[in-house]
Design a protein around this motif. Structure first.
Motif, PDB file in Angstrom:
ATOM      1  N   SER A 197       0.826  -1.209   0.000  1.00  0.00           N
ATOM      2  CA  SER A 197       0.000   0.000   0.000  1.00  0.00           C
ATOM      3  C   SER A 197       0.860   1.259   0.000  1.00  0.00           C
ATOM      4  O   SER A 197       0.520   2.262  -0.633  1.00  0.00           O
ATOM      5  CB  SER A 197      -0.957   0.004   1.202  1.00  0.00           C
ATOM      6  OG  SER A 197      -0.255  -0.143   2.405  1.00  0.00           O
ATOM      7  N   THR A 198       2.012   1.219   0.701  1.00  0.00           N
ATOM      8  CA  THR A 198       2.900   2.385   0.733  1.00  0.00           C
ATOM      9  C   THR A 198       3.497   2.666  -0.637  1.00  0.00           C
ATOM     10  O   THR A 198       3.517   3.817  -1.093  1.00  0.00           O
ATOM     11  CB  THR A 198       4.046   2.179   1.758  1.00  0.00           C
ATOM     12  OG1 THR A 198       3.482   2.006   3.062  1.00  0.00           O
ATOM     13  CG2 THR A 198       4.977   3.372   1.771  1.00  0.00           C
ATOM     14  N   VAL A 199       3.972   1.622  -1.312  1.00  0.00           N
ATOM     15  CA  VAL A 199       4.522   1.795  -2.660  1.00  0.00           C
ATOM     16  C   VAL A 199       3.451   2.356  -3.599  1.00  0.00           C
ATOM     17  O   VAL A 199       3.706   3.262  -4.396  1.00  0.00           O
ATOM     18  CB  VAL A 199       5.067   0.461  -3.214  1.00  0.00           C
ATOM     19  CG1 VAL A 199       5.407   0.592  -4.696  1.00  0.00           C
ATOM     20  CG2 VAL A 199       6.299   0.026  -2.437  1.00  0.00           C
ATOM     21  N   GLY A 200       2.228   1.825  -3.473  1.00  0.00           N
ATOM     22  CA  GLY A 200       1.130   2.315  -4.315  1.00  0.00           C
ATOM     23  C   GLY A 200       0.848   3.787  -4.092  1.00  0.00           C
ATOM     24  O   GLY A 200       0.624   4.548  -5.047  1.00  0.00           O
ATOM     25  N   LYS A 201       0.883   4.230  -2.827  1.00  0.00           N
ATOM     26  CA  LYS A 201       0.617   5.639  -2.508  1.00  0.00           C
ATOM     27  C   LYS A 201       1.759   6.537  -2.978  1.00  0.00           C
ATOM     28  O   LYS A 201       1.537   7.649  -3.467  1.00  0.00           O
ATOM     29  CB  LYS A 201       0.420   5.806  -0.997  1.00  0.00           C
ATOM     30  CG  LYS A 201      -0.756   5.045  -0.408  1.00  0.00           C
ATOM     31  CD  LYS A 201      -2.088   5.552  -0.916  1.00  0.00           C
ATOM     32  CE  LYS A 201      -3.238   4.801  -0.235  1.00  0.00           C
ATOM     33  NZ  LYS A 201      -4.556   5.215  -0.720  1.00  0.00           N
ATOM     34  N   ILE A 202       3.016   6.070  -2.822  1.00  0.00           N
ATOM     35  CA  ILE A 202       4.169   6.869  -3.243  1.00  0.00           C
ATOM     36  C   ILE A 202       4.187   7.042  -4.760  1.00  0.00           C
ATOM     37  O   ILE A 202       4.392   8.142  -5.277  1.00  0.00           O
ATOM     38  CB  ILE A 202       5.485   6.207  -2.771  1.00  0.00           C
ATOM     39  CG1 ILE A 202       5.598   6.287  -1.243  1.00  0.00           C
ATOM     40  CG2 ILE A 202       6.692   6.883  -3.432  1.00  0.00           C
ATOM     41  CD1 ILE A 202       6.788   5.541  -0.677  1.00  0.00           C
ATOM     42  N   VAL A 203       3.962   5.937  -5.474  1.00  0.00           N
ATOM     43  CA  VAL A 203       3.979   5.974  -6.941  1.00  0.00           C
ATOM     44  C   VAL A 203       2.928   6.931  -7.484  1.00  0.00           C
ATOM     45  O   VAL A 203       3.147   7.614  -8.492  1.00  0.00           O
ATOM     46  CB  VAL A 203       3.756   4.550  -7.514  1.00  0.00           C
ATOM     47  CG1 VAL A 203       3.489   4.602  -9.005  1.00  0.00           C
ATOM     48  CG2 VAL A 203       4.976   3.680  -7.240  1.00  0.00           C
ATOM     49  N   THR A 204       1.774   6.993  -6.815  1.00  0.00           N
ATOM     50  CA  THR A 204       0.683   7.862  -7.285  1.00  0.00           C
ATOM     51  C   THR A 204       0.680   9.217  -6.577  1.00  0.00           C
ATOM     52  O   THR A 204      -0.274   9.980  -6.676  1.00  0.00           O
ATOM     53  CB  THR A 204      -0.677   7.168  -7.073  1.00  0.00           C
ATOM     54  OG1 THR A 204      -0.791   6.730  -5.700  1.00  0.00           O
ATOM     55  CG2 THR A 204      -0.808   5.964  -7.992  1.00  0.00           C
ATOM     56  N   ASP A 205       1.771   9.530  -5.836  1.00  0.00           N
ATOM     57  CA  ASP A 205       1.968  10.842  -5.214  1.00  0.00           C
ATOM     58  C   ASP A 205       0.807  11.247  -4.291  1.00  0.00           C
ATOM     59  O   ASP A 205       0.252  12.327  -4.415  1.00  0.00           O
ATOM     60  CB  ASP A 205       2.170  11.912  -6.300  1.00  0.00           C
ATOM     61  CG  ASP A 205       2.757  13.198  -5.731  1.00  0.00           C
ATOM     62  OD1 ASP A 205       3.452  13.122  -4.702  1.00  0.00           O
ATOM     63  OD2 ASP A 205       2.494  14.274  -6.317  1.00  0.00           O
ATOM     64  N   GLN A 206       0.464  10.353  -3.349  1.00  0.00           N
ATOM     65  CA  GLN A 206      -0.640  10.634  -2.422  1.00  0.00           C
ATOM     66  C   GLN A 206      -0.163  10.889  -0.988  1.00  0.00           C
ATOM     67  O   GLN A 206      -0.956  10.895  -0.065  1.00  0.00           O
ATOM     68  CB  GLN A 206      -1.622   9.454  -2.412  1.00  0.00           C
ATOM     69  CG  GLN A 206      -2.334   9.215  -3.735  1.00  0.00           C
ATOM     70  CD  GLN A 206      -3.343   8.094  -3.632  1.00  0.00           C
ATOM     71  OE1 GLN A 206      -4.320   8.169  -2.885  1.00  0.00           O
ATOM     72  NE2 GLN A 206      -3.124   7.029  -4.374  1.00  0.00           N
ATOM     73  N   ILE A 207       1.141  11.112  -0.793  1.00  0.00           N
ATOM     74  CA  ILE A 207       1.677  11.252   0.565  1.00  0.00           C
ATOM     75  C   ILE A 207       2.188  12.677   0.824  1.00  0.00           C
ATOM     76  O   ILE A 207       2.949  13.228   0.030  1.00  0.00           O
ATOM     77  CB  ILE A 207       2.820  10.247   0.803  1.00  0.00           C
ATOM     78  CG1 ILE A 207       2.288   8.814   0.734  1.00  0.00           C
ATOM     79  CG2 ILE A 207       3.478  10.485   2.166  1.00  0.00           C
ATOM     80  CD1 ILE A 207       3.348   7.746   0.864  1.00  0.00           C
ATOM     81  N   LEU A 208       1.767  13.265   1.949  1.00  0.00           N
ATOM     82  CA  LEU A 208       2.313  14.531   2.430  1.00  0.00           C
ATOM     83  C   LEU A 208       3.471  14.175   3.361  1.00  0.00           C
ATOM     84  O   LEU A 208       3.261  13.684   4.465  1.00  0.00           O
ATOM     85  CB  LEU A 208       1.242  15.327   3.189  1.00  0.00           C
ATOM     86  CG  LEU A 208       0.038  15.801   2.376  1.00  0.00           C
ATOM     87  CD1 LEU A 208      -0.955  16.511   3.284  1.00  0.00           C
ATOM     88  CD2 LEU A 208       0.487  16.745   1.263  1.00  0.00           C
ATOM     89  N   TYR A 209       4.692  14.429   2.937  1.00  0.00           N
ATOM     90  CA  TYR A 209       5.853  13.889   3.641  1.00  0.00           C
ATOM     91  C   TYR A 209       6.150  14.581   4.975  1.00  0.00           C
ATOM     92  O   TYR A 209       6.727  13.966   5.870  1.00  0.00           O
ATOM     93  CB  TYR A 209       7.072  13.926   2.726  1.00  0.00           C
ATOM     94  CG  TYR A 209       6.962  12.905   1.607  1.00  0.00           C
ATOM     95  CD1 TYR A 209       7.251  11.562   1.845  1.00  0.00           C
ATOM     96  CD2 TYR A 209       6.526  13.273   0.341  1.00  0.00           C
ATOM     97  CE1 TYR A 209       7.129  10.616   0.840  1.00  0.00           C
ATOM     98  CE2 TYR A 209       6.398  12.332  -0.677  1.00  0.00           C
ATOM     99  CZ  TYR A 209       6.700  11.011  -0.418  1.00  0.00           C
ATOM    100  OH  TYR A 209       6.564  10.073  -1.412  1.00  0.00           O
ATOM    101  N   GLY A 210       5.759  15.839   5.136  1.00  0.00           N
ATOM    102  CA  GLY A 210       5.967  16.526   6.406  1.00  0.00           C
ATOM    103  C   GLY A 210       5.190  15.873   7.542  1.00  0.00           C
ATOM    104  O   GLY A 210       5.781  15.392   8.529  1.00  0.00           O
ATOM    105  N   PRO A 211       3.843  15.835   7.458  1.00  0.00           N
ATOM    106  CA  PRO A 211       3.043  15.165   8.493  1.00  0.00           C
ATOM    107  C   PRO A 211       3.410  13.685   8.637  1.00  0.00           C
ATOM    108  O   PRO A 211       3.424  13.145   9.738  1.00  0.00           O
ATOM    109  CB  PRO A 211       1.609  15.322   7.976  1.00  0.00           C
ATOM    110  CG  PRO A 211       1.643  16.540   7.127  1.00  0.00           C
ATOM    111  CD  PRO A 211       2.998  16.520   6.474  1.00  0.00           C
TER     112      PRO A 211
END
Length: 258
Positions: A197-211
């Motif tokens: 799930s993490t790879v899927g979210k990173i690949v599709t740019d769905q993560i706010l890296y600060g929070p």
């Protein structure tokens, strides 16, 4: 991101990760609604459902690593169960995580609410004699375990939840795995699930890296503490804590949807 907002995010991550380690879940069942509602209630900018699921996905990855590490040498990690369910849920969670971009925010919330409702029903089914089974005599149907894990992986990958909140009831009720072994083993399976799930979210740019970074720090600190508490707590108490958490979350999400 202001200091006070970082503190709020850290406390959400700490509380969720402590309970995560204690009852054998990744913590999204708690942190998903907390991230969705608490910042808004305190006057901060609201996270979207996609952003919350992205933050949850990467945070669960680190929370479960910390939780499993605390259970090393305990004898509660069932390696066979981890292999069968972990492999299946990894594939399913990647499919769900990548495919979540095709769904609207309301659809993501509905998937989450349905999963939580199913988990609630299963948690309140009586589990007589479950914890009387010696660890070396635990058996399970490998194909049923793998099939259910794959389905859970797809659905859980959509919400970035890694699926432990539905895996735990399945392991307790369907596969008849003792409570402490379920808690420890589900953390390991959830870690594997969170990779997809993490790879899927990173690949599709769905993560706010600060929070996400703040939540990760909180997870690494709190999850091992929760795991140590869980190893000493009464198994019935652990089951009730998880049941009530899932029930409260399901009710809140359904109320907002309806």
């Amino acid at each position: 991101m202001s200091i006070d907002f970082m503190i709020v995010i850290f406390l959400i991550g700490f509380v969720g990760s402590f309970i995560s380690g204690m009852v054998g879940i990744g913590g999204s069942i708690i942190k998903y609604p907390m991230l969705l509602y608490i910042p808004v209630m305190l006057g901060y900018t609201a996270f979207s459902a996609h952003e919350v699921s992205g933050i949850s996905a990467i945070q669960v990855f680190f929370a479960t690593i910390a939780g499993v590490w605390a259970y090393r040498g305990s004898g509660y990690l069932n390696k066979s169960l981890i292999a069968y369910m972990g492999g299946a849920i990894l594939v399913g969670s990647f499919i769900g995580g990548y495919g979540s971009t095709l769904l609207s925010e309301s659809a993501i919330n509905i998937v989450y609410a349905i999963l939580a409702t199913i988990a609630v029903v299963m948690m309140f089914i009586p589990k007589k004699g479950l914890d009387d089974i010696p660890a070396d005599q635990v058996t399970f149907n490998k194909w049923i375990a793998a099939s259910l894990a794959f389905i859970v992986g797809i659905a859980a990958g959509i919400v970035g939840a890694a699926g432990a909140f539905i895996l735990v009831p399945i392991m307790l009720v369907v596969l008849r795995i003792p409570t402490r072994m379920t808690i420890a083993t589900s953390l390991a399976i959830t870690f594997i699930s969170s990779i997809g799930s993490t790879v899927g979210k990173i690949v599709t740019d769905q993560i706010l890296y600060g929070p996400a970074a703040v939540m990760i720090v909180a997870s690494i600190i709190a999850a091992p503490i929760g795991a140590k508490v869980g190893q000493k707590a009464n198994t019935k108490v652990l089951q009730w804590i998880l049941s009530l958490l899932i029930l409260g979350t399901a009710i809140k999400i359904w109320l907002d949807i309806l």
